[in-house]
Design an enzyme around this catalytic site. Structure first.
Site, PDB file in Angstrom:
ATOM      1  N   HIS A 167       0.842  -1.190   0.000  1.00 49.44           N
ATOM      2  CA  HIS A 167       0.000   0.000   0.000  1.00 49.44           C
ATOM      3  C   HIS A 167       0.883   1.248   0.000  1.00 49.44           C
ATOM      4  CE1 HIS A 167      -3.275  -2.712   1.167  1.00 49.44           C
ATOM      5  NE2 HIS A 167      -2.517  -3.122   2.173  1.00 49.44           N
TER       6      HIS A 167
ATOM      7  N   ASP B   7       2.498  -7.045   2.168  1.00 49.00           N
ATOM      8  CA  ASP B   7       1.501  -6.307   2.943  1.00 49.00           C
ATOM      9  C   ASP B   7       2.127  -5.055   3.568  1.00 49.00           C
ATOM     10  OD1 ASP B   7      -1.081  -5.832   3.851  1.00 49.00           O
ATOM     11  OD2 ASP B   7      -0.817  -6.983   5.693  1.00 49.00           O
TER      12      ASP B   7
END
Length: 292
Positions: A33, A249
């Site tokens: 992200h 992640d």
């Protein structure tokens, strides 16, 4: 309403654990992200966590340390369906990056085509938000979104609790659109998931269009340590290494001090065969995300 989780400081690059295996050329982190300044990219009204220190430039430095050449930016819940931060990051990153957006049900075909030109190759479905809906409503939602992505050659990504995944398995056997399930299926024993449920999920990797993502081991293990999910990861690779992908992640919300190099090195245990690791890190993401 619960207070948002406090995002912790990022681990400095010089403290990253180095790879203990030969990372193949073209290796891809298929789940990370990116976050930007709050005055430029407003968050949703009630975020689950405070703004993480997840700048694109820091991740690109991490790539150099770990030997990762490609990456996939996944739209975080922090921004909802406002994909501005993701799109700006794709423009900066160029051909090394692809994106997965979150969209409203009535998104236009023109908007989707614009996303495609920017490097987007799939839609992320947040099924945590729909977990309390009737399962038939969730199935209808998936079917609608599948039609959207089929026209563009994209895939779907499911961010879903394991009990929803369990209840969708029979339906997913008939889904002809490629799809990825995050965090190894998120099948937590604490949510009542069983080994039999997991075996039914694994069957989708050979009998359907399912890819499982080797990501978020700490989200499954909780405070038990990574070894607690080793059997799950090994079973995924053993079932079909051509249907597994790896994602860090990053920035590991809210615990951004986690060591991404340590996470990458778990692949040596999960996929001891170098050819399997190449499939997971290079070949499978190449297929799913249409890297040039």
């Amino acid at each position: 309403m619960n207070a948002p989780l406090k995002s912790e400081p990022m681990l400095p690059l010089e403290r990253l654990t180095l790879p203990n295996f030969s990372v193949p050329p073209g290796a891809c982190d298929a789940h990370m992200h990116v976050f930007g300044p709050e005055d430029r990219y407003p968050h949703v009204s009630a975020p689950h966590y405070t703004l993480p220190d997840g700048k694109l430039e820091h991740f690109q430095g991490l790539m150099s340390v770990l030997g990762i050449e490609r990456f996939v930016i996944v739209q975080p819940s922090f921004y909802g369906t406002d994909n501005s931060c993701l799109l700006d990051a794709l423009a900066k990153a160029g051909k090394a990056a692809r994106g997965l957006v979150m969209v409203e049900d009535d998104v236009s075909r023109t908007a989707l085509e614009s996303f495609h030109e920017a490097g987007v190759r799939g839609i992320r479905l947040d099924l945590f938000k729909r977990a309390q809906q009737p399962i038939d409503d969730i199935k209808d939602y998936i079917a609608r979104m599948a039609k959207m992505v089929d026209a563009l050659g994209w895939h779907l990504q499911f961010y879903a609790p394991g009990y929803v995944v369990r209840d969708l398995v029979d339906f997913l056997h008939g889904v002809e659109t490629p799809y990825v399930i995050d965090h190894m299926g998120y099948m937590l024993a604490s949510d009542g998931l069983t080994q039999a449920d997991f075996k039914r999920l694994l069957a989708l990797m050979t009998e359907g269009q399912c890819y499982l993502k080797l990501s978020g081991p700490y989200r499954i293990a909780k405070d038990k340590g990574y070894e607690a999910v080793a059997d799950v990861a090994r079973a995924i690779v053993a079932q079909n290494p051509r249907r597994a992908i790896w994602g860090s992640d990053w920035p590991h919300i809210p615990h951004s001090g986690r060591d991404t190099g340590e996470l990458l090195n778990l692949l040596v245990d999960w996929a001891p065969d170098a050819n399997d690791r190449k499939a997971i890190l290079v070949d499978n993401p190449q297929t799913l995300f249409d890297f040039e």
